[in-house]
Design an enzyme around this catalytic site. Structure first.
Site, PDB file in Angstrom:
ATOM      1  N   TYR A  18       0.709  -1.122   0.225  1.00 57.71           N
ATOM      2  CA  TYR A  18      -0.042   0.073  -0.026  1.00 57.71           C
ATOM      3  C   TYR A  18       1.026   1.229  -0.081  1.00 57.71           C
ATOM      4  O   TYR A  18       0.503   2.408  -0.457  1.00 57.71           O
ATOM      5  CB  TYR A  18      -0.976   0.054   1.117  1.00 57.71           C
ATOM      6  N   HIS A  59      -5.631  -2.710   6.520  1.00 62.24           N
ATOM      7  CA  HIS A  59      -5.038  -3.703   5.803  1.00 62.24           C
ATOM      8  C   HIS A  59      -4.033  -4.751   6.693  1.00 62.24           C
ATOM      9  O   HIS A  59      -3.256  -5.385   6.017  1.00 62.24           O
ATOM     10  CB  HIS A  59      -4.286  -3.172   4.695  1.00 62.24           C
ATOM     11  N   ARG A  63      -6.501 -12.207  -2.756  1.00 59.41           N
ATOM     12  CA  ARG A  63      -7.194 -11.447  -3.725  1.00 59.41           C
ATOM     13  C   ARG A  63      -6.474 -11.287  -5.141  1.00 59.41           C
ATOM     14  O   ARG A  63      -5.150 -11.725  -4.983  1.00 59.41           O
ATOM     15  CB  ARG A  63      -6.988  -9.891  -3.013  1.00 59.41           C
TER      16      ARG A  63
END
Lengths: 749, 749
Positions: free
Chosen positions: A272, A427, A452
């Site tokens: 991220y 997250h 994912r």
């Protein structure tokens, strides 16, 4: 206008611009009038810049030929309308750059036409039909992607600002840009007014269009957020993350201040961080260009520039980011987001020549002043190899919420990633004191990463899969201790967010014995975990090995599970294995329901050994075990009818009915095998014995003996005080040992 | 002697040698006195030769420093004594070459010393203590490896022949070489007197030492075998292969004649062909040098030279051999055995410039005349890219026992390997009409290969594992039809060895529609299988797809299982899948006991679709199914407590209670995904419909319709006559189709 500009002699041009630096002609945001002059002057002389320009030109020209399409929004990520709008904003930004650099009007026409198509559509556009997001966008299913759009499109708008008439600009601003900015901010405070990568994008989007439009209201909203957002404290988003906490500062500056530690570590983790780097750095560059008075690059001790270095350090030898928390494997510093961040960091951060070697690997540059500087640096032979080193990165706004320790040996021959950080916002995974191990770019003991398949529509619309919560975030999915088959903090985000592990010590002063040690006391109330990991290069070993000492002290009797997720083909065990004829799950909840119990073993010797072959190398895990321990071979993939999980394997050492105990293990890389030569070299572990010599509240000592030479090495830890100036004396087997500091590494004669 | 030689003017030297070409000075076997002169003259001017020489010198010098060790034999492959003796013979051979080329006596001394250590040991050496082999060696656990030793060491002996005194030679020949040659031949006829790669090594070993010693008895024994071997017809070795069959010719020439088809395909498959290439070619080169009158390279229409080309064609885009029958994956044409074969084939086979590009990839050459020729060819820029093409290779001595068909599209963008061959001796698998599919060097639908970790001591001494028989050889381990959960020929070698499939037709005249078709009528008595595979590149497909039509006709009702072993992560199915909460095996025998039944589905539509992502590409398998079919997701690894098998996945289409039926499937490669860009492109199949339009005894037609354009394509097969000049007329859906030959490919308006 261009025609006039190019015939003005250079000194007049400079004069003109310096006089007008406050009035600020366009472009001014990322490209600047001065920068564009310089770029044009250098065209054809800077290979990497020229190559990137040619590549971008080819991409945009192809899109122009295909024609403009701005479909009515309908799909999730990976679907057509999503991908189309994404490609549109990327192409618009590129076309803007091409218009400025190449002075070819067709690019301006393309931008203008597309912007007016968006303008016509946006006016009456309802919120996106997909309802999954806590903050639905209009062009995309979530405001996040709408913000992406505006960050890119404001750059395109800046590039054609002077090409458009005043009336055209007014129309676009009134019907498209201003309502767009308001929608993602005022209309969606739950998205905009947070400390989160989502909000960073939102803030940057609002700020960048504000800078182009010279709209101070938007700029202030970008930097400081919305004053009265009316949000309730404690609300959560659809990833389970907090939207608002008490006394929360918001806006872009808060998003720089809070999630970055003073060392430049971003609390959500590198995947991220990479994603947020683009809005962080691109908006910072814009702010620097248009409102230099904010001194954004100097903000918080230059943390934005620093963070680029940190990000490179958070990658393996191939440049792939360590998948801490939610991270999709394979994402690397070759990502376009990092190209942006790195070029800007190079240009505004003192021209660090080591960044140039990374830029070379990236193979492209930004088409602006910073990219030009990078390409010139490379052309002029200034690149130096980037030296990734052992590094300890604090987590938390003030650097006091644990961190991530990375131990590296040699040229990334072996890399340990040890996580003793804070929760990492929404997250974050529940994996205190977990670690992963790499040999060059190969994962030896892996961190699973996320569940994912980003942007792959078939897989739940490209979004987080339910297995992310039921498996990937759970403690058992990581190489760390699980107590009583429950996850750390009960798998509760509210609880996990309150706590962090504590560094005990980090010492890499001796490159042959590098140690990181941390403690966790909140994951399981009443239980203390203290894990020390040492990367040791001993004389008669070809490579360094990892020594892992995990000391557990509890008020109650518990069952402890310690997993090691390995890859490759099992070669040998030194214990008997029973393979069941029907497979059952390893447990029923907290991730255990996703594990098949593939085989069961019981220790036969004092050291349990498991060897495997991966990528042409042999590995052996040696663990000091008792005859009560259970050795469980697990395989991921149970209760997974959609095949969302990888079928990877792990060994889980289970110790039942224990209060205080210590797990000591070694992971060795040894030898190699080639299917071409069919030579098998050093396929056996050379550790003959791994023994806990002493284990008291105050001290723990592990002895390592090697097969060939019989060498004995001992690591002694002082468990209660890590001060480096304290003298310790300890008697082991009738012999006195004395040393200073938290550990001693001793060769026993 | 060397000192004299180098000062002799060149023409005298040539004269001297031509006069002595029959008396034959040493070296004469692989190196020749003339060749050595030429090599010395070129030193420093031929980069690849010089580089190889430097590498070999470094290896040998390192060994000389370490000193000589000839341990008492004890271990299996992978163990110390095995590896040491293997390294010894390789080093001896290299040292011999270095002595000749560099004229440095230290190499001769090293060879002499080691030979006399072997001589001292061999005299009283008992048979090897490991008892597993049907033909135990002395230095190694099997005669095969002893033969390896002699093939290499005879070259070393040849190189120092003149360096040694007559007395020394006599001692070595009497105590070491002659008894060694007798032991592996006369004392072990069950090993020596066969048609098998083992015997090829044995024959070459005896022949090569015979050529050095000028011993006609040994040379004749090498070429024609032992006359009275006393072996019973029908005896078997420990791999289950026949040792002697009725009227069997034996010896080296028989080993060239029989297992090679006239096309140059070696019946055991490419992995063993590669292994046998070394003794085949090196002994051929020696025979050519010492006894040119045998014209060995011209033997059987130059099959030995031809077979090198075939071997290269039996590899994927990375050069890895297709693992037909027993083949360890990863073995490639970069193997030293193939360096030897390729250099010799280049030198004695007309200097084919395409072989030079392979030699470049190999990165090394033989240090002899042939290697020099290759290195000079490369230096002089003669290398041309090797064109791997679609190729049909017949199997069997006379090319009439089925074969292997390879269809390739473009630059190995897609490669189909279709096996309709003979049993392949003892290394054959029971997989008639099976196939595997590659995209470049990536396996899409895989052949499992063998169950063995060659030379990795921990894995059953590096030998064949029991799972090779219980899993890898069984039919269910392959992408072909299984009837009633039994293997072809009942998994019986005796039965399988009597039969082979028959080519129906092979047509690659149209590169956009390449077809191979074959029939098998013996695998299941009473059942006929006819499988046609077509690699089709249609206009609106980015890549070719594979159409698979498998027609089954039987006298009885059966259960048919058709497996597809895929790799990668499942993306999507168009049918519902139930994942059991406990896993059971897919069956109890014939390989089924090694499969977990991971999930079960039932067709929901007329076409069953399964998509997965592998190596950044999307793949979809579409199959025409009925609502009675069962879709079984299986995973390899049940009943495997030693973890000898890979945990790979397969989809098995099961059709119960059927007599005659046809399976039609398409395997499509489409789109791509990158975890760096996170862009997912063309992730969906573009086939909207796959339908069997007609299926009679005489004709089968499959219709393919595509999503975007609605294009309809039809492949019609004439099932009963493959003659290319026959005219066919057929009515389908009230429309007449006419064509000539076994198939028609029609675009329907």
């Amino acid at each position: 206008m261009f025609k006039n500009t190019v015939v003005i002699p250079f000194f007049i041009c400079v004069l003109f611009m310096s006089f007008n630096s406050h009035a600020q002609e366009h472009p001014k945001l990322i490209l600047t009038t001065e920068g564009v002059q310089k770029i044009r002057a250098e065209l054809g002389n800077v290979p990497l810049f020229d190559a990137t320009l040619a590549m971008v030109k080819a991409e945009v020209d192809a899109e122009i030929v295909l024609g403009i399409d701005t479909p009515i929004p309908k799909d999730f990520s990976g679907g057509y309308t999503h991908s189309r709008h994404k490609l549109n904003f990327q192409t618009l930004q590129k076309a803007g750059v091409l218009y400025q650099i190449l002075e070819d009007e067709k690019y301006a026409v393309y931008i203008k036409d597309m912007l007016f198509q968006y303008e016509a559509m946006y006016k009456d556009l309802p919120v996106h039909p997909q309802t999954r997001s806590y903050a639905r966008g209009k062009l995309f299913w979530q405001c996040l992607n709408d913000s992406n759009w505006l960050v890119y499109v404001s750059q395109a708008y800046d590039c054609v600002y002077d090409y458009l008439s005043k009336k055209e600009r007014k129309q676009l601003e009134k019907n498209l840009f201003r309502p767009f900015a308001d929608f993602i901010s005022i209309d969606n405070p739950q998205f905009y007014n947070r400390v989160h990568n989502h909000s960073t994008w939102g803030n940057a989007a609002v700020g960048m269009i504000g800078l182009v439009m010279d709209d101070d209201d938007l700029i202030q909203r970008a930097l400081y957020g919305i004053e009265d957002d009316g949000l309730p404290v404690g609300a959560k988003d659809n990833d389970g993350g907090f939207i608002k906490t008490e006394g929360q500062e918001v806006g872009f500056l808060a998003n720089v201040d809070e999630p970055f530690s003073p060392d430049g570590y971003y609390t959500e983790g590198p995947y991220y961080q990479r994603y947020a780097m683009y809005p962080f750095l691109i908006f910072a560059e814009a702010l620097h260009n248009v409102r230099p008075e904010y001194k954004i690059f100097a903000h918080k001790d230059s943390v934005l520039l620093k963070s680029v270095n940190v990000l490179v350090n958070l990658s393996d030898a191939d440049g792939d980011f360590f998948p801490l928390n939610d991270g999709q494997k394979g994402m690397s510093y070759k990502s376009p987001d990092v190209v942006t961040a790195l070029d800007i960091a190079y240009h505004y951060g003192g021209h660090n020549p080591q960044l140039l070697s990374i830029a070379k690997e990236q193979g492209r540059v930004l088409l602006d002043d910073s990219g030009l500087a990078v390409a010139i640096g490379i052309r002029d032979g200034k690149a130096e190899s980037f030296q990734k080193k052992s590094i300890n990165l604090s987590d938390g706004t003030n650097g006091d919420q644990g961190g991530v320790g990375i131990l590296r040996y040699g040229d990334e021959e072996m890399t340990l990633v040890y996580k003793y950080a804070a929760q990492g916002l929404s997250h974050g995974h529940y994996d205190k004191l977990s670690f992963s191990l790499y040999e060059k770019g190969t994962e030896i003991l892996q961190d699973y990463g996320l569940a994912r398949f980003v942007n792959i529509e078939q897989k739940g619309g490209g979004n987080y899969l339910k297995e992310n919560k039921t498996w990937a975030k759970q403690t058992i999915a990581h190489n760390t201790l699980v107590q009583n088959e429950t996850s750390h903090f009960g798998g509760k985000y509210e609880v996990g967010s309150k706590h962090h592990s504590e560094l005990y010590f980090f010492d890499t002063s001796n490159p042959e014995v590098q140690v990181v040690s941390a403690k966790e006391i909140n994951a399981y109330p009443g239980t203390e975990m203290h894990r020390t990991l040492a990367l040791i290069k001993a004389d008669n070993f070809e490579k360094p090995y990892l020594l892992d000492i995990l000391k557990v002290e509890s008020n109650t009797e518990n069952q402890y599970d310690l997993p090691f997720y390995f890859k490759g083909q099992i070669m040998k065990t030194n214990f008997d294995v029973t393979a069941p004829t029907t497979l059952t799950t390893f447990g029923s909840d907290n991730g255990y329901q996703h594990l098949w119990l593939e085989a069961i073993g019981a220790p036969k010797e004092e050291n349990t050994k498991l060897s495997w072959l991966e990528n042409g190398h042999f590995y052996t895990l040696s663990t000091a075990t008792t005859n009560k321990d259970e050795l469980n071979f697990v395989r991921i993939g149970a209760n997974d009818p959609d095949f969302n999980l990888r079928r990877d394997a792990g060994l889980v050492v289970r110790r039942k009915k224990s209060k205080n105990t210590t797990f000591v293990s070694i992971l060795e890389s040894h030898g190699h095998y080639s299917p071409v030569s069919e030579f098998s070299v050093n396929s056996n572990s050379i550790i003959s014995k791994l023994e806990i010599m002493i284990d008291t509240k105050a001290y723990t000592a592990a002895l390592i003996q090697t097969k060939s030479t019989g060498d004995k090495l001992m690591l002694i830890l002082a468990n209660e005080d890590s001060a480096s100036d304290i003298e310790h004396v300890l008697k082991i087997n009738e012999k006195d040992y004395s040393w200073k500091g938290p550990y001693a590494f001793i060769k026993i004669k």
